[in-house]
Motif scaffolding. Structure first.
Motif, PDB file in Angstrom:
ATOM      1  N   HIS A  22       0.840  -1.194   0.000  1.00 30.30           N
ATOM      2  CA  HIS A  22       0.000   0.000   0.000  1.00 30.30           C
ATOM      3  C   HIS A  22       0.877   1.247   0.000  1.00 30.30           C
ATOM      4  N   LYS A  23       0.367   2.298  -0.660  1.00 26.83           N
ATOM      5  CA  LYS A  23       1.052   3.596  -0.636  1.00 26.83           C
ATOM      6  C   LYS A  23      -0.001   4.686  -0.520  1.00 26.83           C
ATOM      7  N   LEU A  24       0.131   5.540   0.488  1.00 30.50           N
ATOM      8  CA  LEU A  24      -0.769   6.668   0.703  1.00 30.50           C
ATOM      9  C   LEU A  24       0.042   7.947   0.591  1.00 30.50           C
ATOM     10  N   SER A  25      -0.447   8.922  -0.197  1.00 33.36           N
ATOM     11  CA  SER A  25       0.312  10.145  -0.466  1.00 33.36           C
ATOM     12  C   SER A  25      -0.571  11.380  -0.363  1.00 33.36           C
ATOM     13  N   VAL A  26       0.071  12.502  -0.048  1.00 31.01           N
ATOM     14  CA  VAL A  26      -0.566  13.810  -0.178  1.00 31.01           C
ATOM     15  C   VAL A  26       0.089  14.503  -1.363  1.00 31.01           C
ATOM     16  N   TYR A  27      -0.713  15.256  -2.105  1.00 31.06           N
ATOM     17  CA  TYR A  27      -0.271  15.870  -3.354  1.00 31.06           C
ATOM     18  C   TYR A  27      -0.455  17.376  -3.279  1.00 31.06           C
ATOM     19  N   GLY A  28       0.497  18.114  -3.842  1.00 34.05           N
ATOM     20  CA  GLY A  28       0.383  19.553  -3.978  1.00 34.05           C
ATOM     21  C   GLY A  28       0.922  19.979  -5.327  1.00 34.05           C
ATOM     22  N   GLY A  29       0.219  20.893  -5.984  1.00 34.17           N
ATOM     23  CA  GLY A  29       0.689  21.337  -7.293  1.00 34.17           C
ATOM     24  C   GLY A  29      -0.206  22.423  -7.851  1.00 34.17           C
ATOM     25  N   PHE A  30      -0.139  22.572  -9.170  1.00 38.24           N
ATOM     26  CA  PHE A  30      -0.941  23.569  -9.869  1.00 38.24           C
ATOM     27  C   PHE A  30      -1.592  22.933 -11.085  1.00 38.24           C
ATOM     28  N   THR A  31      -2.846  23.329 -11.332  1.00 42.36           N
ATOM     29  CA  THR A  31      -3.598  22.858 -12.494  1.00 42.36           C
ATOM     30  C   THR A  31      -3.822  24.030 -13.430  1.00 42.36           C
ATOM     31  N   HIS A  32      -3.546  23.829 -14.721  1.00 44.64           N
ATOM     32  CA  HIS A  32      -3.800  24.869 -15.718  1.00 44.64           C
ATOM     33  C   HIS A  32      -5.082  24.523 -16.470  1.00 44.64           C
ATOM     34  N   VAL A  33      -6.046  25.454 -16.412  1.00 43.23           N
ATOM     35  CA  VAL A  33      -7.319  25.276 -17.102  1.00 43.23           C
ATOM     36  C   VAL A  33      -7.384  26.329 -18.205  1.00 43.23           C
ATOM     37  N   ASP A  34      -7.239  25.885 -19.459  1.00 43.07           N
ATOM     38  CA  ASP A  34      -7.250  26.813 -20.599  1.00 43.07           C
ATOM     39  C   ASP A  34      -8.560  27.567 -20.719  1.00 43.07           C
ATOM     40  N   ALA A  35      -9.666  26.908 -20.424  1.00 45.99           N
ATOM     41  CA  ALA A  35     -10.995  27.491 -20.622  1.00 45.99           C
ATOM     42  C   ALA A  35     -11.434  28.398 -19.478  1.00 45.99           C
ATOM     43  N   ALA A  36     -10.655  28.487 -18.408  1.00 50.48           N
ATOM     44  CA  ALA A  36     -11.088  29.236 -17.218  1.00 50.48           C
ATOM     45  C   ALA A  36     -10.935  30.740 -17.408  1.00 50.48           C
ATOM     46  N   PHE A  37     -11.906  31.483 -16.879  1.00 50.49           N
ATOM     47  CA  PHE A  37     -11.799  32.936 -16.811  1.00 50.49           C
ATOM     48  C   PHE A  37     -12.582  33.411 -15.598  1.00 50.49           C
ATOM     49  N   TYR A  38     -12.221  34.597 -15.096  1.00 45.76           N
ATOM     50  CA  TYR A  38     -12.882  35.151 -13.932  1.00 45.76           C
ATOM     51  C   TYR A  38     -14.031  36.053 -14.362  1.00 45.76           C
ATOM     52  N   GLU A  39     -14.880  36.404 -13.414  1.00 45.92           N
ATOM     53  CA  GLU A  39     -16.104  37.142 -13.713  1.00 45.92           C
ATOM     54  C   GLU A  39     -15.836  38.457 -14.428  1.00 45.92           C
ATOM     55  N   HIS A  40     -14.767  39.149 -14.107  1.00 48.89           N
ATOM     56  CA  HIS A  40     -14.488  40.452 -14.709  1.00 48.89           C
ATOM     57  C   HIS A  40     -13.845  40.332 -16.096  1.00 48.89           C
TER      58      HIS A  40
END
Length: 194
Positions: free
Chosen positions: A42-60
């Motif tokens: 068995h192997k249990l891990s915690v993960y940290g990183g960054f995801t790039h979403v091409d389609a994402a935009f903010y409200e403004h």
């Protein structure tokens, strides 16, 4: 007579070399099996990183102005070793941001703290390198009446670096194919075999 002596010496040296290479490979194979038995399957891990979403935009912003977003991502990973070549696993990642995506070129959909859960099969072509793929689902951490879930197909590659006593540091790259958009992630996981 000299030729016969030379041939015998060459065969003896070559035989020793082949035997020693075979013995080293056999020792390495037993060492790999012993390592998994020593630290568990068995192997249990915690993960940290960054995801790039091409389609994402903010409200403004508008969709045309957006060039995608880098979103901080945390996760948990569990793997079970089936053999020295195959693992099965469960991966759960959470994107820590709120953004919009455009669906079917007609409406904007709010995505808030996305959770992507997948079941994967991991193949190890080399000792520490893994290639994984599997199906999953994307949903919001807290669902409301406007929330939508999407099917996800995840593929990725990782490289396990043993630290000590079953602890491993694993750089990971993955790509998520989703119904209305896709994303890719870079990160690192810290895991323990038991």
């Amino acid at each position: 007579m000299r030729k016969l002596f030379f041939i015998m010496v060459t065969l003896a040296v070559t035989g020793v070399t082949v035997d020693s290479v075979y013995a080293q490979e056999l020792h390495h194979h037993h060492e790999s099996i012993h390592e998994n038995e020593e630290h568990g399957k068995h192997k249990l891990s915690v993960y940290g990183g960054f995801t790039h979403v091409d389609a994402a935009f903010y409200e403004h912003e508008t969709h045309e102005e957006s060039t995608g977003k880098w979103i901080p991502t945390l996760g948990l990973e569990y793997f079970y070793t089936l053999s020295h070549k195959f693992d099965i696993g469960l991966l759960a990642d959470m994107e820590l941001d709120e953004y919009f995506i455009q669906v079917n070129n007609e409406r904007e959909l709010l995505r808030n703290n996305i959770v992507v859960a997948t079941a994967v099969l991991r193949y190890k072509p080399m000792k520490r390198v893994g290639i994984f793929a599997g199906p999953g689902v994307e949903t919001e951490f807290i669902e409301d009446e406007d929330s939508e879930s999407f099917f996800v197909a995840k593929v990725g590659i990782d490289y396990e670096v043993e630290i000590a006593h079953g602890w491993e540091l694993t750089p990971v790259f993955s790509y998520d194919f989703k119904e209305h958009y896709s994303s890719y992630s870079f990160g690192i996981s810290l895991g323990k075999r038991f």
